[in-house]
Design an enzyme around this catalytic site. Structure first.
Site, short mmCIF file in Angstrom:
data_model
loop_
_atom_site.label_atom_id
_atom_site.label_comp_id
_atom_site.label_asym_id
_atom_site.label_seq_id
_atom_site.Cartn_x
_atom_site.Cartn_y
_atom_site.Cartn_z
N GLU A 127 7.36 -32.03 23.04
CA GLU A 127 7.94 -31.00 23.91
C GLU A 127 7.80 -29.64 23.24
O GLU A 127 7.66 -28.63 23.92
CB GLU A 127 9.42 -31.31 24.16
CG GLU A 127 10.13 -30.28 25.06
CD GLU A 127 11.58 -30.63 25.36
OE1 GLU A 127 12.09 -31.61 24.77
OE2 GLU A 127 12.20 -29.95 26.19
N HIS A 132 7.66 -35.38 28.69
CA HIS A 132 7.16 -34.03 28.45
C HIS A 132 5.65 -34.03 28.16
O HIS A 132 4.87 -33.65 29.00
CB HIS A 132 7.91 -33.28 27.34
CG HIS A 132 9.37 -33.14 27.58
ND1 HIS A 132 9.88 -32.49 28.69
CD2 HIS A 132 10.45 -33.58 26.89
CE1 HIS A 132 11.19 -32.53 28.66
NE2 HIS A 132 11.57 -33.19 27.59
N ASP A 165 15.75 -34.04 33.85
CA ASP A 165 16.04 -33.86 32.43
C ASP A 165 17.37 -33.16 32.17
O ASP A 165 18.42 -33.78 32.23
CB ASP A 165 14.86 -33.12 31.78
CG ASP A 165 14.93 -33.07 30.26
OD1 ASP A 165 15.85 -33.68 29.69
OD2 ASP A 165 14.06 -32.43 29.63
#
Ligand SMILES: [Zn+2]
Length: 453
Positions: free
Chosen positions: A245, A279, A330
């Protein structure tokens, strides 16, 4: 009455590139038992008498949507972290402050409201990436799975299916710094003790199942990755992992292990068809080959990635590498899979200054069947005979959707256009209202409970 006939003005049927007009959908209990497109003249079976008992679904009816990546408690941060400078890491400090205030009772109340918010958005299944396991200081509750049990109960009360992705979270950094402060609540000591705790967790109810998660390469030492992967493999359970990420994670992993996070996971048997990387915003070309070659999925979370200034994930390149894409809200900066789906296309446009990277059916698939598959529910997310009776109806007569082509809902609709949601054959949302939960009132109360004003 367990058998119902639904007459959809438009329905997006499995395998089709766009919605079909005038479809009779039959359901018995929690299953779709019939899907019949009617002929333009009404068809041989479309007489008034035959359809008199059918429930009309004006607008376009979609399969159930799946939110493949959720941290329910992050919802308490919405609209509270958006002033001032900072990045992912400064946001994380604020998130930890909320985590420190939660207990099983307050988490049940908050998650019930958040999951109910999801159902209003047409989400029929959620993957909860769960790492807040223990009490203050890391002391286990009397039931060491009390927090997970609270999430399972919250999903039952909200009427949503749940895959509890129980995360192994052991260290604070790639080089093995110990957990400190609020992070102590996440840790089980080592992967074997994580597995033992999870072995003792067998939630009741057909609405929930348990999967595994590796929080990230920051949180599980390389030597213990295989233990988590093996636990998931032995139970044919989905395995999820946060991956790349942040560029800082890539840099730290290269410094400590001499390879990218994706390569590290591959070398320890973590990748595969049952694995979803969350991600994958900053992968190398080699990483794309490893993920695609192993048919590992990727869950994109565009509204969170933009909110946290993560960067733009290479969605088209991921898909072209053979990687199934799913979607997650998320951190719940917003809960709207229409917004997540169109961001996949629109972010590519920003990057490339060209239009037309994803077809509407690719966006639908990411938001529905691919998400369900990533969460281990392979019999959901499609309007097809034998699948679970999830039906999400989006109106085409609102100020946002009037005049829109049915397939264009991905670029025009928002959650407020979802009028009715059927989950496993039960009408959970009618006229945009949840059958059991006063969602805004419960959200306000639950968020106030765990935040400082
Ligand atoms: Zn996450």
């Amino acid at each position: 009455m367990t058998s119902t006939r639904w007459l959809a003005e438009y329905a997006w049927l499995a395998g089709d590139d766009e919605p079909t007009p005038d479809v009779l959908i039959e359901t018995v209990r929690d299953r779709i038992t019939g899907v019949t497109p009617l002929a333009p003249d009404g068809g041989p079976d479309a007489g008034v008498d035959v359809l008199a008992d059918a429930v009309r679904l004006p607008g376009v009816t979609l399969p159930g949507l799946a939110n493949a990546h959720s941290h329910a408690f992050h919802r308490a941060l919405r609209g509270r972290t958006h002033v001032g400078r900072g990045d992912f890491w400064s946001w994380r400090d604020q998130m930890y402050a909320v985590a420190a205030r939660l207990d099983p009772d307050s988490y049940l109340a908050l998650a019930r409201a958040v999951y109910a918010e999801m159902t209003l958005a047409g989400i029929t299944c959620v993957g909860e990436f769960h790492y807040l396991h223990h009490g203050p200081g890391g002391r286990p509750y009397a039931d060491p799975n009390a927090m997970g049990a609270a999430l399972v109960e919250a999903a039952a009360q909200a009427g949503i299916r749940l895959t509890l992705l129980d995360a192994c979270y052991l260290t604070a950094s790639v080089d093995g710094q110990p957990l400190a402060g609020p992070q102590q609540r996440f840790g089980d000591g080592d992967a074997l003790r994580w597995a033992q705790r999870l072995d003792a967790f067998n939630p009741d109810g057909g609405h929930a199942r348990v999967g595994a998660a590796i929080h990230s390469v920051r949180a599980v030492p390389a030597g213990q990755l295989a233990t988590v992967a093996e636990w998931a493999r032995n139970r044919a359970a989905p395995l999820h992992v946060h991956l790349s990420e942040q560029p800082a994670e890539n840099d730290a992993c290269r410094a400590v292990h001499g390879r990218t996070p994706t390569r590290l996971l591959a070398d320890h048997g973590v990748l595969g068809r049952a694995t979803t990387a969350v991600h994958a915003t900053h992968p190398t070309s080699g990483d794309l080959g490893l993920l695609g070659g192993s048919r590992t999925g990727v869950c994109l979370c565009p509204t969170t990635e933009r909110d946290l200034a993560d960067g733009i994930g290479p969605a088209r390149r991921l898909a072209d590498a053979g990687i199934p894409l799913s979607l997650g809200s998320d951190s719940h900066a917003v809960i709207d899979l229409f917004e997540e789906a169109r961001a996949v296309e629109l972010d590519e446009r920003l990057r490339t200054r060209r239009r037309g990277h994803f077809t509407p059916v690719e966006l639908l698939t990411a938001a529905s069947s691919a998400g369900h598959t990533a969460l281990g529910w392979t019999d959901a997310g499609r309007i097809a005979v034998g699948d679970r009776a999830d039906l999400v109806t989006v109106r085409l007569d609102s100020v946002r959707t009037a005049g829109v082509a049915p397939a264009g809902v991905w670029f025009a609709a928002g959650t407020v256009d979802v009028t009715q949601v059927v989950v496993d054959g039960q009408v959970l949302v009618r006229d945009g209202r949840h059958a059991r939960v006063d969602v805004s009132q419960e959200l306000a109360t639950a968020v106030a409970e765990v935040t400082t004003r």
